[in-house]
Design an enzyme around this catalytic site. Sequence first.
Site, PDB file in Angstrom:
ATOM      1  N   SER A 107       0.834  -1.209   0.000  1.00 46.25           N
ATOM      2  CA  SER A 107       0.000   0.000   0.000  1.00 46.25           C
ATOM      3  C   SER A 107       0.869   1.259   0.000  1.00 46.25           C
ATOM      4  CB  SER A 107      -0.870  -0.020   1.263  1.00 46.25           C
ATOM      5  OG  SER A 107      -1.251   1.279   1.645  1.00 46.25           O
ATOM      6  N   TYR A 130      -2.203   5.904  -4.787  1.00 54.10           N
ATOM      7  CA  TYR A 130      -3.286   6.897  -4.837  1.00 54.10           C
ATOM      8  C   TYR A 130      -2.771   8.034  -5.695  1.00 54.10           C
ATOM      9  CZ  TYR A 130      -5.672   4.665  -0.898  1.00 54.10           C
ATOM     10  OH  TYR A 130      -6.342   3.781  -0.088  1.00 54.10           O
ATOM     11  N   THR A 156      -5.953   2.913  -6.786  1.00 50.19           N
ATOM     12  CA  THR A 156      -7.178   2.810  -5.970  1.00 50.19           C
ATOM     13  C   THR A 156      -8.036   4.045  -6.196  1.00 50.19           C
ATOM     14  OG1 THR A 156      -6.063   1.455  -4.339  1.00 50.19           O
ATOM     15  CG2 THR A 156      -8.052   2.577  -3.607  1.00 50.19           C
ATOM     16  N   LYS A 252      -8.434  -0.339  -8.984  1.00 51.97           N
ATOM     17  CA  LYS A 252      -8.992  -0.999  -7.786  1.00 51.97           C
ATOM     18  C   LYS A 252     -10.097  -0.137  -7.167  1.00 51.97           C
ATOM     19  CE  LYS A 252      -7.688  -2.759  -3.213  1.00 51.97           C
ATOM     20  NZ  LYS A 252      -8.212  -1.769  -2.273  1.00 51.97           N
ATOM     21  N   HIS A 276     -13.653  -1.496  -0.915  1.00 52.63           N
ATOM     22  CA  HIS A 276     -12.663  -1.171   0.110  1.00 52.63           C
ATOM     23  C   HIS A 276     -12.973  -1.913   1.424  1.00 52.63           C
ATOM     24  CE1 HIS A 276      -9.223   1.625   0.018  1.00 52.63           C
ATOM     25  NE2 HIS A 276      -9.270   1.549   1.340  1.00 52.63           N
TER      26      HIS A 276
HETATM   27  C1  LIG Z   1      -6.768  -1.978   7.679  1.00 52.89           C
HETATM   28  C2  LIG Z   1      -6.993  -1.816   6.214  1.00 52.89           C
HETATM   29  C3  LIG Z   1      -6.204  -0.925   5.503  1.00 52.89           C
HETATM   30  C4  LIG Z   1      -6.391  -0.794   4.119  1.00 52.89           C
HETATM   31  N1  LIG Z   1      -5.554   0.035   3.417  1.00 52.89           N
HETATM   32  C5  LIG Z   1      -5.687   0.123   2.074  1.00 52.89           C
HETATM   33  C6  LIG Z   1      -4.788   0.929   1.315  1.00 52.89           C
HETATM   34  O1  LIG Z   1      -3.892   1.554   1.843  1.00 52.89           O
HETATM   35  N2  LIG Z   1      -4.974   0.957  -0.034  1.00 52.89           N
HETATM   36  C7  LIG Z   1      -5.978   0.257  -0.667  1.00 52.89           C
HETATM   37  O2  LIG Z   1      -6.105   0.326  -1.882  1.00 52.89           O
HETATM   38  N3  LIG Z   1      -6.824  -0.510   0.046  1.00 52.89           N
HETATM   39  C8  LIG Z   1      -6.699  -0.591   1.384  1.00 52.89           C
HETATM   40  N4  LIG Z   1      -7.556  -1.384   2.089  1.00 52.89           N
HETATM   41  C9  LIG Z   1      -8.607  -2.152   1.383  1.00 52.89           C
HETATM   42  C10 LIG Z   1      -8.100  -3.538   1.004  1.00 52.89           C
HETATM   43  O3  LIG Z   1      -7.149  -3.477  -0.023  1.00 52.89           O
HETATM   44  C11 LIG Z   1      -9.252  -4.406   0.501  1.00 52.89           C
HETATM   45  O4  LIG Z   1      -9.957  -3.721  -0.506  1.00 52.89           O
HETATM   46  C12 LIG Z   1     -10.228  -4.855   1.601  1.00 52.89           C
HETATM   47  O5  LIG Z   1      -9.586  -4.992   2.835  1.00 52.89           O
HETATM   48  C13 LIG Z   1     -10.870  -6.181   1.193  1.00 52.89           C
HETATM   49  O6  LIG Z   1     -11.779  -6.619   2.138  1.00 52.89           O
HETATM   50  P1  LIG Z   1     -11.425  -7.719   3.278  1.00 52.89           P
HETATM   51  O7  LIG Z   1     -10.607  -6.976   4.298  1.00 52.89           O
HETATM   52  O8  LIG Z   1     -12.753  -8.098   3.796  1.00 52.89           O
HETATM   53  O9  LIG Z   1     -10.647  -8.820   2.641  1.00 52.89           O
HETATM   54  C14 LIG Z   1      -7.389  -1.529   3.469  1.00 52.89           C
HETATM   55  C15 LIG Z   1      -8.193  -2.419   4.204  1.00 52.89           C
HETATM   56  C16 LIG Z   1      -7.999  -2.565   5.564  1.00 52.89           C
HETATM   57  C17 LIG Z   1      -8.850  -3.551   6.317  1.00 52.89           C
END
Ligand SMILES: Cc1cc2nc3c(=O)[nH]c(=O)nc-3n(C[C@H](O)[C@H](O)[C@H](O)COP(=O)(O)O)c2cc1C
Length: 382
Positions: A107, A130, A156, A252, A276
Amino acid sequence: MTLVNIDDLRQAARRRLPKLFFDYIDGGSFAETTLRANRTDFGRYRLEQRVLTGTAAEPDLATTFLGRRHALPFMPGPVGFMGLYRGGGEVLAARAAHRAGVPFCLSTFSIASIGTLARQAPGELHFQLYVLTDRSLLDELLQAATAAGVETLYLTVDTAITAIREKDVRNGFRSATRPTPRMLAGMALRPAWCLDVVRAGWPAVEAVSHRPDFGRGALEQAANLSRRIDKTLTWDDVAALRARWPGRLVIKGVLSAADAVRARDSGADGVVISNHGGRQLDGASSTIAVLEEVRTAVGPQFDVLIDGGFRRGSDIACALALGASGILLGRAVAFGLAAGGEAGVARALEILRTELALTLALMGLPSVDALKAAGPAAIRPA
Ligand SMILES: Cc1cc2nc3c(=O)[nH]c(=O)nc-3n(C[C@H](O)[C@H](O)[C@H](O)COP(=O)(O)O)c2cc1C
């Protein structure tokens, strides 16, 4: 405690992490309706049980997505602040992914930079970006990704505007630019976590550590980074990024067939169907509910990845039948990391590998590719 499934890892993570970090990982936006739907909508589908097929108990789980053959159809997706859940968290997770035969996606909001990852973790690295209003930083991030050998970039697009995550508001997380006395008190209740994270050095977002205008310490740097996310992002920005990024570009945060087609027609190489993890538009559809229509709209060749709520091998089988090229994991990996570092991520991947292998065998299918070929015929409505 024996860690049998992903929920066990979640409970172990809850015991080890300060509450504000556990809530940050676990929570969703507003009433958390979409967060729940990501899980419950798997219940709309049932898997076809086929018997006496002579299929081996060890199906072949290797499959192709994003231009390469991988040992498994799932991999860690981008999760911010991994280095706050475990000292050196990003490196540990990337090592575990490599050992499991899958890439790791870093990320933008990470403690370790992509350069550090390339030096300290072997294997295929992906990078999530981003679009930032600070174009010089954007240039730096892209250059660093190129230098690190990254070929696949995820843009994203569902977080230009950030929703309210009520647990974070109550905990004061991400509104504070440095730890408050209440946060420090909460951290002190988790001494093993404190020792481990501080041993790795006072956490900072390495990618912006050389920029005094971002401040010092992970919280302040992340707040300044968030402020620079371009809130006016349009398809023109996708076209601009497409023109300058020679590698694979994945969009994404797509949740409709129309946007997936637009992404494809803008020159993207793939999309991730994502809300997300239920952290943005509450009331939006679950991801699994839109997968089939997206696949139908973009055609069979385009890479369609999906994330959101994947906690079981059967969830993964369901998505593969509905047309997913591959699956990204968010919380399953984050919980594994918090619970047990590199071994915890390895355990999360192993749990899902075992569950998927048994699911395929019980469906009478010899491989992930056979499931992909069977498509929706391998499932039925509940
Ligand atoms: C704690 C956390 C931080 C996240 N940070 C990012 C991020 O920095 N960039 C991003 O594109 N998605 C981020 N996401 C989204 C994840 O990439 C993903 O879309 C999502 O967690 C999928 O769902 P799941 O947690 O139920 O598997 C984050 C999700 C969580 C739970």
